[in-house]
Design an enzyme around this catalytic site. Structure first.
Site: not given
Length: 224
Positions: A134, A152
């Site tokens: 991420k 997210d």
């Protein structure tokens, strides 16, 4: 040329692609100025800020990074600053001792492995302390302009509510989104989903009655 990753041979139908594209266009009109919420001026600052954003909010990170970047404007300066000094700066974020050690190690590895430069490949970024997929995608998409999907909590939640994915694991959600939408839209799309998640499609009590995506959302009116 825009492409969709994984669309061939997948279970994604033309209707699913069409509906997702309608949502993406609507989001673009709703949030034309969507951007990364972290304050930064270069790839190094974005990398550090994103690493610090784990288990806290972007807003809180933005309150301490001016002090941090004033003291440590480069990987070399970060590497040469003691973990104790760094811990004091990031103390408002929580887990400050762990964060201090992590930041110092991050500076050291950037210096020793990448000559003080932030690498522009995901595989290289993921070698760095505190950097997972991420974080790497945030840096790639925003600092280097590469096409990357950042899943997210907001992006994952909205992808499921919009019917784009049934998955809960970020990598699986990422693949589902990639199969639905052209890669030229990925970075901005994630920012728009995050903004919509923060403002309207909350994890608890989403505002479906006033949501401008409601007519396109299979979950509208079913959430409490």
């Amino acid at each position: 040329m825009a492409t969709r990753s994984g669309a061939c041979g997948s279970e994604v139908g033309e209707r699913g692609v069409s509906e997702a594209e309608k949502v993406a266009k609507r989001l673009a009109k709703l949030y034309p100025d969507a951007h990364c919420a972290l304050d930064y001026s270069n790839a190094f600052e974005l990398l550090v800020a994103t690493v610090l954003s784990a288990q806290t909010t972007d807003e809180r990170v933005n309150t301490i990074t001016p002090t941090l970047f004033s003291k440590c404007p480069t990987p070399e300066a970060l590497a040469e600053t003691s973990p104790d000094e760094l811990s004091e700066i990031v103390k408002p974020l929580g887990f400050h001792r762990r964060r201090g050690k992590q930041l110092q190690a991050l500076g050291e590895q950037l210096e020793t492995s990448f000559r003080g430069q932030v690498p522009s490949r995901r595989e290289d970024l993921e070698q760095l302390p505190g950097v997972g997929r991420k974080t790497a995608h945030v840096v790639l998409g925003n600092a280097f302009g590469k096409r990357a999907i950042t899943v997210d909590t907001h992006v994952g939640r909205l992808a499921r509510r919009l019917g784009w994915s049934r998955e809960t694991k970020p990598l699986a959600v990422e693949k589902d989104i990639a199969a639905l939408l052209p890669d030229e839209d990925w970075t901005l799309l994630c920012h728009r989903l995050i903004e919509h998640g923060r403002k309207v499609c909350h994890s608890k009590r989403p505002q479906c009655g006033s949501c401008q995506l409601a007519e396109l959302c299979p979950s509208a009116g079913t959430l409490t």
